[in-house]
Design an enzyme around this catalytic site. Sequence first.
Site, PDB file in Angstrom:
ATOM      1  N   HIS A   1       0.859  -1.186   0.000  1.00  0.00           N
ATOM      2  CA  HIS A   1       0.000   0.000   0.000  1.00  0.00           C
ATOM      3  C   HIS A   1       0.896   1.238   0.000  1.00  0.00           C
ATOM      4  O   HIS A   1       2.032   1.208   0.481  1.00  0.00           O
ATOM      5  CB  HIS A   1      -0.887   0.021   1.244  1.00  0.00           C
ATOM      6  CG  HIS A   1      -1.971  -0.988   1.231  1.00  0.00           C
ATOM      7  ND1 HIS A   1      -3.112  -0.859   1.997  1.00  0.00           N
ATOM      8  CD2 HIS A   1      -2.117  -2.158   0.554  1.00  0.00           C
ATOM      9  CE1 HIS A   1      -3.903  -1.893   1.792  1.00  0.00           C
ATOM     10  NE2 HIS A   1      -3.319  -2.705   0.927  1.00  0.00           N
TER      11      HIS A   1
ATOM     12  N   GLU B   1       0.920   3.869   1.819  1.00  0.00           N
ATOM     13  CA  GLU B   1       1.384   4.279   3.147  1.00  0.00           C
ATOM     14  C   GLU B   1       2.579   3.453   3.609  1.00  0.00           C
ATOM     15  O   GLU B   1       3.578   3.991   4.091  1.00  0.00           O
ATOM     16  CB  GLU B   1       0.270   4.142   4.199  1.00  0.00           C
ATOM     17  CG  GLU B   1      -0.965   4.950   3.926  1.00  0.00           C
ATOM     18  CD  GLU B   1      -2.055   4.143   3.229  1.00  0.00           C
ATOM     19  OE1 GLU B   1      -1.762   3.515   2.184  1.00  0.00           O
ATOM     20  OE2 GLU B   1      -3.186   4.147   3.717  1.00  0.00           O
TER      21      GLU B   1
ATOM     22  N   CYS C   1      -6.248   1.819   5.892  1.00  0.00           N
ATOM     23  CA  CYS C   1      -6.904   0.568   6.280  1.00  0.00           C
ATOM     24  C   CYS C   1      -6.308   0.111   7.619  1.00  0.00           C
ATOM     25  O   CYS C   1      -5.369   0.723   8.136  1.00  0.00           O
ATOM     26  CB  CYS C   1      -6.663  -0.481   5.191  1.00  0.00           C
ATOM     27  SG  CYS C   1      -4.942  -1.064   5.116  1.00  0.00           S
TER      28      CYS C   1
END
Length: 154
Positions: free
Chosen positions: A58, A60, A88
């Site tokens: 992801h 991040e 998430c």
Amino acid sequence: MLMLPPDPEARMRRALEQARLGAERDEVPVGAIVVGPDGELLSEAHDERMELADPTAHAEVLALRRAAAVLGDWRLENCDLYVTLEPCPMCAGALILSRIRRVFFGATSPKSGAVVSRTQMLDLDCFNHRVEFESGVLAEECGAVLSAYFKTRR
């Protein structure tokens, strides 16, 4: 090192550039940047799950990894992360574990958001670190990038 203006919207625009780059590479268009304590751009990333065949790739997580490599330390205590979509659960956990100071995000994620939408991981007092957050930074623009991408896929 590139210095960024202190304005959260200007910084989110940089994350949006990453999101658009991800869309061009047929990745879900989520972009993230890590800004150091003095306003320097430490890292930037977009989702790379398809390219790397990695479920943890992801934006991040990749931005945190790259910032830690730049600093030579896993602790990102005085750094801030800007991301176009609400993190998430995995990414919220990574924010806590990295000891990032603050996260700013654009669009909320009704299906898997772990900051304000589905659960509120950053509000839990059971962790050894608290991450401050601000939601809604350029939310409409961030949401529009995601909507446009998924519209072409349906």
